[in-house]
Design an enzyme around this catalytic site. Structure first.
Site, PDB file in Angstrom:
ATOM      1  N   TYR A   1      -8.267 -10.126   4.789  1.00  0.00           N
ATOM      2  CA  TYR A   1      -8.967  -8.759   4.613  1.00  0.00           C
ATOM      3  C   TYR A   1      -9.008  -8.555   2.788  1.00  0.00           C
ATOM      4  O   TYR A   1      -9.465  -7.385   2.572  1.00  0.00           O
ATOM      5  CB  TYR A   1      -8.086  -7.514   5.233  1.00  0.00           C
TER       6      TYR A   1
ATOM      7  N   LYS B   1      -5.028  -0.917  10.162  1.00  0.00           N
ATOM      8  CA  LYS B   1      -3.913  -1.451   9.432  1.00  0.00           C
ATOM      9  C   LYS B   1      -3.368  -2.353  10.556  1.00  0.00           C
ATOM     10  O   LYS B   1      -2.514  -1.825  11.152  1.00  0.00           O
ATOM     11  CB  LYS B   1      -2.761  -0.331   8.949  1.00  0.00           C
TER      12      LYS B   1
ATOM     13  N   CYS C   1      44.009   3.153  24.100  1.00  0.00           N
ATOM     14  CA  CYS C   1      42.662   3.251  24.757  1.00  0.00           C
ATOM     15  C   CYS C   1      42.049   1.521  24.590  1.00  0.00           C
ATOM     16  O   CYS C   1      41.769   1.067  23.550  1.00  0.00           O
ATOM     17  CB  CYS C   1      41.740   4.269  24.069  1.00  0.00           C
TER      18      CYS C   1
ATOM     19  N   LEU D   1       0.851  -1.234  -0.088  1.00  0.00           N
ATOM     20  CA  LEU D   1       0.023  -0.169   0.007  1.00  0.00           C
ATOM     21  C   LEU D   1       0.938   1.242  -0.062  1.00  0.00           C
ATOM     22  O   LEU D   1       1.878   1.304   0.500  1.00  0.00           O
ATOM     23  CB  LEU D   1      -0.890   0.098   1.421  1.00  0.00           C
TER      24      LEU D   1
ATOM     25  N   CYS E   1      40.168   5.084  28.938  1.00  0.00           N
ATOM     26  CA  CYS E   1      41.592   5.291  29.144  1.00  0.00           C
ATOM     27  C   CYS E   1      42.207   6.279  29.890  1.00  0.00           C
ATOM     28  O   CYS E   1      43.459   6.782  30.115  1.00  0.00           O
ATOM     29  CB  CYS E   1      42.298   4.827  27.967  1.00  0.00           C
TER      30      CYS E   1
ATOM     31  N   ASP F   1      -0.523  -4.892  12.096  1.00  0.00           N
ATOM     32  CA  ASP F   1       1.002  -4.878  12.170  1.00  0.00           C
ATOM     33  C   ASP F   1       1.447  -6.402  12.190  1.00  0.00           C
ATOM     34  O   ASP F   1       1.790  -6.484  13.374  1.00  0.00           O
ATOM     35  CB  ASP F   1       1.476  -3.837  13.028  1.00  0.00           C
TER      36      ASP F   1
ATOM     37  N   CYS G   1      38.951  10.560  28.535  1.00  0.00           N
ATOM     38  CA  CYS G   1      38.216   9.472  27.960  1.00  0.00           C
ATOM     39  C   CYS G   1      37.878   8.516  29.230  1.00  0.00           C
ATOM     40  O   CYS G   1      38.778   8.035  30.039  1.00  0.00           O
ATOM     41  CB  CYS G   1      39.282   8.657  27.199  1.00  0.00           C
TER      42      CYS G   1
ATOM     43  N   GLU H   1     -10.329   0.362   7.366  1.00  0.00           N
ATOM     44  CA  GLU H   1     -10.232  -0.980   8.424  1.00  0.00           C
ATOM     45  C   GLU H   1      -8.829  -0.576   9.051  1.00  0.00           C
ATOM     46  O   GLU H   1      -8.008   0.262   8.588  1.00  0.00           O
ATOM     47  CB  GLU H   1      -9.640  -2.316   7.474  1.00  0.00           C
TER      48      GLU H   1
ATOM     49  N   CYS I   1      38.556  10.428  21.708  1.00  0.00           N
ATOM     50  CA  CYS I   1      39.432   9.898  22.334  1.00  0.00           C
ATOM     51  C   CYS I   1      40.745   9.731  21.479  1.00  0.00           C
ATOM     52  O   CYS I   1      40.785   8.948  20.645  1.00  0.00           O
ATOM     53  CB  CYS I   1      39.365   8.813  23.309  1.00  0.00           C
TER      54      CYS I   1
ATOM     55  N   LYS J   1      -1.029   6.108   8.196  1.00  0.00           N
ATOM     56  CA  LYS J   1      -0.378   5.680   9.192  1.00  0.00           C
ATOM     57  C   LYS J   1      -0.391   6.397  10.436  1.00  0.00           C
ATOM     58  O   LYS J   1      -0.465   7.674  10.227  1.00  0.00           O
ATOM     59  CB  LYS J   1       1.041   5.292   8.908  1.00  0.00           C
TER      60      LYS J   1
HETATM   61  S1  IVH Z   1      -5.114  -4.234   2.068  1.00  0.00           S
HETATM   62  C1  IVH Z   1      -3.158  -4.381  -2.437  1.00  0.00           C
HETATM   63  N1  IVH Z   1      -5.921  -4.277   4.570  1.00  0.00           N
HETATM   64  O1  IVH Z   1      -0.021  -3.703   5.364  1.00  0.00           O
HETATM   65  C2  IVH Z   1      -3.688  -3.879  -0.935  1.00  0.00           C
HETATM   66  N2  IVH Z   1      -3.462  -4.268   4.031  1.00  0.00           N
HETATM   67  O2  IVH Z   1       1.901  -2.434   2.438  1.00  0.00           O
HETATM   68  C3  IVH Z   1      -3.419  -5.209  -0.142  1.00  0.00           C
HETATM   69  N3  IVH Z   1      -1.927  -4.835   5.994  1.00  0.00           N
HETATM   70  O3  IVH Z   1       1.819  -5.802   4.290  1.00  0.00           O
HETATM   71  C4  IVH Z   1      -3.493  -5.016   1.316  1.00  0.00           C
HETATM   72  N4  IVH Z   1      -3.658  -4.383   7.525  1.00  0.00           N
HETATM   73  O4  IVH Z   1      -0.269  -7.004   4.458  1.00  0.00           O
HETATM   74  C5  IVH Z   1      -4.793  -4.253   3.683  1.00  0.00           C
HETATM   75  N5  IVH Z   1      -6.469  -4.054   6.623  1.00  0.00           N
HETATM   76  C6  IVH Z   1      -5.475  -4.329   5.610  1.00  0.00           C
HETATM   77  C7  IVH Z   1      -4.236  -4.411   6.345  1.00  0.00           C
HETATM   78  C8  IVH Z   1      -3.139  -4.611   5.430  1.00  0.00           C
HETATM   79  C9  IVH Z   1      -2.482  -4.632   7.154  1.00  0.00           C
HETATM   80  C10 IVH Z   1      -0.950  -4.939   5.578  1.00  0.00           C
HETATM   81  C11 IVH Z   1      -0.514  -5.300   4.306  1.00  0.00           C
HETATM   82  C12 IVH Z   1       0.770  -5.147   3.822  1.00  0.00           C
HETATM   83  C13 IVH Z   1       0.995  -3.723   4.368  1.00  0.00           C
HETATM   84  C14 IVH Z   1       0.597  -2.566   3.408  1.00  0.00           C
END
Ligand code: IVH
Length: 673
Positions: free
Chosen positions: A228, A116, A432, A84, A413, A118, A410, A114, A426, A316
């Site tokens: 997703y 994101k 040293c 993304l 030393c 991690d 230092c 949605e 130093c 983000k």
């Molecule tokens: S959609 C082409 N939805 O975020 C788009 N990605 O680069 C497909 N990720 O590693 C991704 N949560 O795996 C989408 N709700 C979400 C997500 C999500 C996490 C990750 C994805 C990728 C990174 C984006």
């Protein structure tokens, strides 16, 4: 029991168990007690034991069972797994929205919002409703086959539910595997108890678990999978993403929480703000929200670049910051004699990782931020980057101590320090202990002589006990010398001596890197070796001779000449050479690397690898990596959170690659990941 009756009961039990798995793992609303579930499961196991011919791979009893593997196979994705486009800036989000509206020409715009997640991105492929394979994202085109491991994750359906939804011949789902924070803490706790290294964050723990060669280990790691996206489906006629999400749910996948639909850009901001506020209350890590166009035809119209779709954006969060107190400021002395102030912090969790030290860089940084002992400070950790002190949190009522001063001697030393610009040095290069130790470690390091078993701790001991004062002394070490050192026994002492012995013959480029010549990293060391071919020729080279080597400018030439011309350094090199057999330059090597001579700058955080690994990889095919963007830069690789360098590259018109593009480039250059 007659086989027909057994078959029927087995099928009925499997259906029941799948339904309860879904209710428990995907929906979080179990209908029966654990005890009742166990009864069903045990009954199924008993029946299958009596009728082994009826066992199928999609039976709930078959999540674990594969033999450990030797390696993970490379598997192509059904469709490319794009990444993304991402931003932290609200203005960018507004611009994204405007672009989308323009492209759909006045049609209704509806976004799916949605969290994101991690975690680790994964492709799950179902043939005729049965899980056929699971593949990590890898470079986007192909990844690692981790099917057996993913089968052990309870929220991954081994077989799609049939009730309501029809079963496609082929279904490729994209999802995220993750570990909840509470599970992560539990895992780290037990790793610590076993005396093993804990993981730095839940994502690393997940990635480690997914890549195990023995799926029985993965099965013991508490993983979850949330779906997703549909990468590929045969015979589908969805019009909206929301319909696909409903279908995924119907097939038994767990989907992200709190998916919303929005029409206005303001709703995106509100969603982002709400998740940001509640981020710390969630039991899993998210690093932003994802905005996607809902209408699938509109998606097709907008299309994708080679790296990411134009119809989606990751919005983000800012890097996590936490407040803690500086207990003390310590000063570290490195290999080159630079004194670095380091804040020793009251340990604080920053986004799942405990931080207890943060660099304060140098005297000027320290003065600029006016960081003092005892201060409350905000610390930041972006991705896996070294924690930094962002700023002091004012406490008007507290009496602060005087500003921290870099020491005049230092700490290692006691030599009087020298000041050079923002740095404190130093000058006691050959006396040293901290510098000696640093040099020995560098000499033995992976890109240097690569001496196995000679790390920082051992080097420290050797220097402390007066056994080693310079790299040449390593070649004089005997088993008897090592035996009295803590942690050494006959076997380990013999191994280290043998490892050193082996390196009496090595490649010139390793030797040159190991010397720790200022400005000489892996790439320059290799270029010098290729150009001069022998150490003698290099030692005899003038500043002008050095500048003939591509990539070596006047300043670098001056520093190299200065270093090699120093009589003490030359003496140390002589002693080394006297104890070694051969410094070779392989014929086949070097020339014509796929990225030969290209100048790279990395900025921002890469998701798939550390900066240093990325650097090693491109250098292995001849590229050179510098830190500043200039007119001479060929390529900037911008990871997440890239800022000033990225802007500079754009101003100068330097080519920019994002992570996806970078991985594609590595694939093209046939770099093994
Ligand atoms: S959609 C082409 N939805 O975020 C788009 N990605 O680069 C497909 N990720 O590693 C991704 N949560 O795996 C989408 N709700 C979400 C997500 C999500 C996490 C990750 C994805 C990728 C990174 C984006």
């Amino acid at each position: 029991m007659p086989p027909e009756a057994a078959r029927e009961e087995i099928e009925e039990l499997r259906r029941e168990i799948r339904r309860h798995d879904f209710l428990y793992h995907a929906e979080g609303r179990p209908e029966i007690s654990d005890g009742a579930y166990d009864l069903l499961f045990d009954r199924l196991k008993a029946l299958e034991a009596a009728h082994p011919e009826l066992i199928t791979p999609d039976s709930p009893t078959q999540r674990v069972g594969a033999e450990p593997r030797d390696d993970l196979p490379t598997v192509r994705h059904t469709a490319p797994m794009l990444s993304l486009d991402s931003t932290q800036s609200p203005e960018e989000v507004t611009r994204f929205d405007a672009r989308v509206r323009k492209a759909v020409e006045g049609d209704q715009v509806e976004y799916v919002l949605e969290p994101k997640l991690d975690g680790v991105s994964i492709e799950l492929v179902y043939l005729e409703g049965r899980l056929d394979r699971a593949v990590t994202r890898g470079n986007g085109w192909e990844g690692e086959g981790v099917t057996e491991n993913v089968r052990t994750i309870p929220s991954v359906p081994l077989r799609l539910f049939e009730d309501g939804a029809w079963i496609p011949e082929l279904l490729a789902v994209r999802g995220e595997v993750l570990m909840t924070l509470s599970a992560f803490e539990g895992l780290n706790q037990s790793l610590l108890e076993e005396g093993a290294e804990p993981y730095a964050n839940p994502r690393n723990a997940t990635s480690g678990a997914i890549r195990q060669l023995d799926s029985a280990i993965t099965a013991r790691r508490p993983l979850e999978c949330l779906a997703y996206d549909i990468l590929e489906i045969q015979g589908a006629s969805f019009r909206r993403d929301t319909e696909r999400i409903d279908a995924l749910k119907g097939w038994g996948f767990r989907i992200p929480e709190r998916i919303e639909v929005a029409r206005m850009v303001e709703e995106i901001f509100a969603y982002h703000a709400a998740f940001h506020r509640e981020r710390d209350e969630l039991d899993y890590e998210i690093d932003g929200v994802v905005v996607k166009l809902n209408d699938l035809d509109q998606r097709t119209d907008l299309g994708s670049t080679s790296r990411h779709p134009r119809w989606a954006l990751a919005y983000k969060f800012e890097p996590r910051k936490e407040v803690t107190r500086i207990e003390r400021i310590a000063v570290q002395v490195g290999r080159t004699g630079v004194l670095t102030p380091v804040a020793l912090l009251r340990p604080v969790e920053v986004g799942g990782v405990t931080v207890s030290r943060a660099t304060l860089h140098n005297r000027e940084e320290l003065e600029r931020k006016d960081v003092r002992e005892g201060d409350r400070v905000r610390v930041q950790r972006a991705g896996d980057v070294i924690p930094q002190v962002v700023e002091v949190v004012p406490e008007p009522d507290r009496d602060r101590p005087l500003p921290f001063r870099m020491p005049e001697r230092c700490p290692n030393c006691d030599a009087p320090v020298a000041v050079s610009g923002p740095y404190t040095l130093c000058p006691n290069r050959f006396g040293c202990p901290a510098q000696l130790k640093g040099r020995v470690v560098h000499f033995a390091s992976r890109n240097g002589l690569d001496i196995e078993g000679l790390g920082s701790e051992t080097a420290g001991l050797l220097v402390e006990r007066g056994l080693v004062a310079e790299p040449a002394d390593l070649f004089e070490l005997s088993v008897e010398d090592l035996l009295p050192l803590p942690g050494f026994a006959v076997r380990s002492a013999e191994n280290l001596v043998a490892a050193i012995e082996q390196r009496r013959s090595t490649e010139l480029r390793r030797f040159l890197f190991g010397l720790g010549i200022p400005e000489v990293g892996v790439a320059v060391a290799r270029d010098l070796a290729l150009h001069f071919r022998t150490l003698d020729a290099l030692m005899a080279a003038s500043r002008e001779d050095l500048q003939v080597v591509p990539g070596i400018g006047p300043k670098m030439a001056e520093r190299i000449e200065e270093f090699l011309g120093d009589s003490q350094t030359a003496g140390a090199i002589d002693r080394l050479v006297g104890r070694m057999f051969e410094l070779s330059v392989p014929e086949a090597e070097g020339k014509g690397g796929a990225l030969e001579g290209q100048r790279f700058v990395f900025t921002g955080t890469l998701e798939s690898m550390s900066r240093s690994r990325a650097k090693r990889l491109v250098e292995s095919v001849g590229a050179r990596v510098t830190s500043a963007v200039s007119g001479e830069t060929d390529l900037v690789v911008a990871g997440e959170g890239a800022g000033a360098k990225l802007r500079k590259a754009q101003e100068l018109g330097v080519d920019v690659l994002d992570e996806e593009g970078f991985l594609a480039l590595l694939a093209q250059a046939e770099v093994e990941l």
